[in-house]
Design an enzyme around this catalytic site. Sequence first.
Site, mmCIF file in Angstrom:
data_model
loop_
_atom_site.group_PDB
_atom_site.id
_atom_site.type_symbol
_atom_site.label_atom_id
_atom_site.label_comp_id
_atom_site.label_asym_id
_atom_site.label_seq_id
_atom_site.Cartn_x
_atom_site.Cartn_y
_atom_site.Cartn_z
ATOM 1 N N CYS A 2 -7.677 -24.616 10.118
ATOM 2 C CA CYS A 2 -7.264 -23.346 10.718
ATOM 3 C C CYS A 2 -7.294 -23.366 12.246
ATOM 4 O O CYS A 2 -6.479 -22.702 12.892
ATOM 5 C CB CYS A 2 -8.123 -22.208 10.194
ATOM 6 S SG CYS A 2 -9.900 -22.476 10.326
ATOM 7 N N HIS A 37 -8.642 -16.672 15.039
ATOM 8 C CA HIS A 37 -9.161 -17.650 15.987
ATOM 9 C C HIS A 37 -8.390 -17.533 17.305
ATOM 10 O O HIS A 37 -7.175 -17.320 17.307
ATOM 11 C CB HIS A 37 -8.961 -19.076 15.470
ATOM 12 C CG HIS A 37 -9.853 -19.453 14.323
ATOM 13 N ND1 HIS A 37 -10.889 -18.670 13.882
ATOM 14 C CD2 HIS A 37 -9.868 -20.568 13.549
ATOM 15 C CE1 HIS A 37 -11.498 -19.282 12.872
ATOM 16 N NE2 HIS A 37 -10.895 -20.422 12.646
#
Lengths: 361, 361
Positions: B139, B264
């Site tokens: 990710c 993120h």
Amino acid sequence: MTYADSAGAARKPTLAVVGATGAVGTVMLGILSERKDVWGEIRLIASPRSAGKKLTVRGEQVEVVALSEEAFEGVDVAMFDVPDEVSAQWAPVAAAKGAVAVDNSGAFRMDPEVPLVVPEVNAHAARVRPRGIISNPNCTTLSMIVAMGALHAEFGLSELIVSSYQAVSGSGKEGVDTLREQIAAVAGTELGTHPGDVRRAVGGGLGPYPAPIAYNVVPFAGSLKDDGWTSEELKVRNESRKILGLPGLRVTATCVRVPVITTHSLTVHARFENEVTVAKAHEILSTAPGVVLCDNPAEGEFPTPADVVGTDPTWVGRVRRSMDDPNALELFVCGDNLRKGAALNTAQIAEVVAAELTGVS
Amino acid sequence: MTYADSAGAARKPTLAVVGATGAVGTVMLGILSERKDVWGEIRLIASPRSAGKKLTVRGEQVEVVALSEEAFEGVDVAMFDVPDEVSAQWAPVAAAKGAVAVDNSGAFRMDPEVPLVVPEVNAHAARVRPRGIISNPNCTTLSMIVAMGALHAEFGLSELIVSSYQAVSGSGKEGVDTLREQIAAVAGTELGTHPGDVRRAVGGGLGPYPAPIAYNVVPFAGSLKDDGWTSEELKVRNESRKILGLPGLRVTATCVRVPVITTHSLTVHARFENEVTVAKAHEILSTAPGVVLCDNPAEGEFPTPADVVGTDPTWVGRVRRSMDDPNALELFVCGDNLRKGAALNTAQIAEVVAAELTGVS
């Protein structure tokens, strides 16, 4: 020169704290009470509306006096923790009255006739002060520069690429209050998984920030300057160069605010003129004054803001050598932005001046 | 090759979702319900203890079947959102049964016979899959690689220096629960200004983290590998190189966990073979598929996790050209780690395979 009264007896210099009632001023009074006492009188100065208040320093109640030319009478060193424009007006007044002004604002930091001092790195610069003023660096630069100065002395620094994780107390009380209010608003909710739900939860109460700071990070600190850089990012560049005496140092910073109350953290990619090793870097950082090496990730040991807050040193961990460049180190650095990042460094500069005035080194 | 049954009529391929009941699996079912429907049957597969559960996908209730060799009977594409060791065992089983396995674990990412695919960057790589397996990147890499691929195509990427601000949902439900519990513990307190007070407040409840995550940042994600690097930092390096087809790309990452639920963020220092301009970078990023340019800081416009969460693209802001290097850009990038960072990219890879199988492009 020794510092003696007319009878030749050594006397301790007089210190003024200008902005004694503010956030940094409050930390300052605590620090002055904890450190080796080199001062005679400590005079507390603030705006006229705070005059008459009594504050505790060195275990004694001291009455605050209003800022005025007369307030600097007999003062040897005057520390300023006030907004830029107040420093710009009053630090020269203090200097004209014979005091050495140690200023924690941005007003004089880049003035070529004002040294920018971090005692562990360039204490010598404090002696050359044609305007009678010494500047204290900004908190983000201060959170890493002691460690960088120690590594520079060994390896010769050529480039810094820095990303910050800056605490809200760097924005003053309003920043702290805003984060606490937003945390209270989001606590106990399922927020944080849909676009804008944190923004809706905190309503209009963004405080000093352009976006929510609870459950978020905000890639903007300070004000917008040329070419998309922020004032905070340019300070890291310009002040690092001046403190280290490296006007050609390559410095790039991206400053990001995070939901931490106090203690700034930075990731640092530092490139040097000479080849580095982690073993040598560890040796330097474990013996450098003002630095604590905390680097044993196998045992969960690295600095974090929650563990570092309230302490004086610069903490360094996650030391690695770049896999692509034998001259580059990666580091994670934490420093309390209210202590070393502001009040402590100002006090240390004042102590350097006191030692010079009294001939004690 | 067109994909037809014995009567020659085109049919839609059968999709299996392995790990349908997990965190990423749940997001996956939502994504499959939202996107253009290229699938015939969608079969939901999970561990035996979840067999018999009914989950909603495309508005219909579908009963979960237990993971077994027979469960892959007639499956054309099998997406895996399960732990590494489960993928390592079962993706080859699915492939042996004739399915193309699209795996979101770390089990096969660096296998030279398994392509690592981000459709906006290297869709072509999905066609060469000697083991019948295609891997989905981690990710953190996915949160920035689409934007980097677009800039690379124009300027020729030579180096990435990356610092992450990673959300707790990257650690799964345990990470989210831990942050929510710690936020509840610190909300309404004056914590955050003394050493260790956050650590005391959250007690032993650190969940998957080696330090408190509320009112803190933690410079450690994944597990410890050689020379002080973490698994997460090495993934960013190795996977970026493989996706971009640049085995010599210089990549350095420092991965830091922050108290954000989902999305993120990364600061990126990207150096190129050719000179860059912000204007040209803006042009590329504003037209690249899967990228949203959000870069007008004068109006408070830059991406933050709270605004990006729940959306599909990679968001890019704070674009600046390095003051020291005309070939380098600084950027701030945000991407939802559960969508593009996991489920969405897996679904996109599966759709690339479906288009190939059915001859539709």
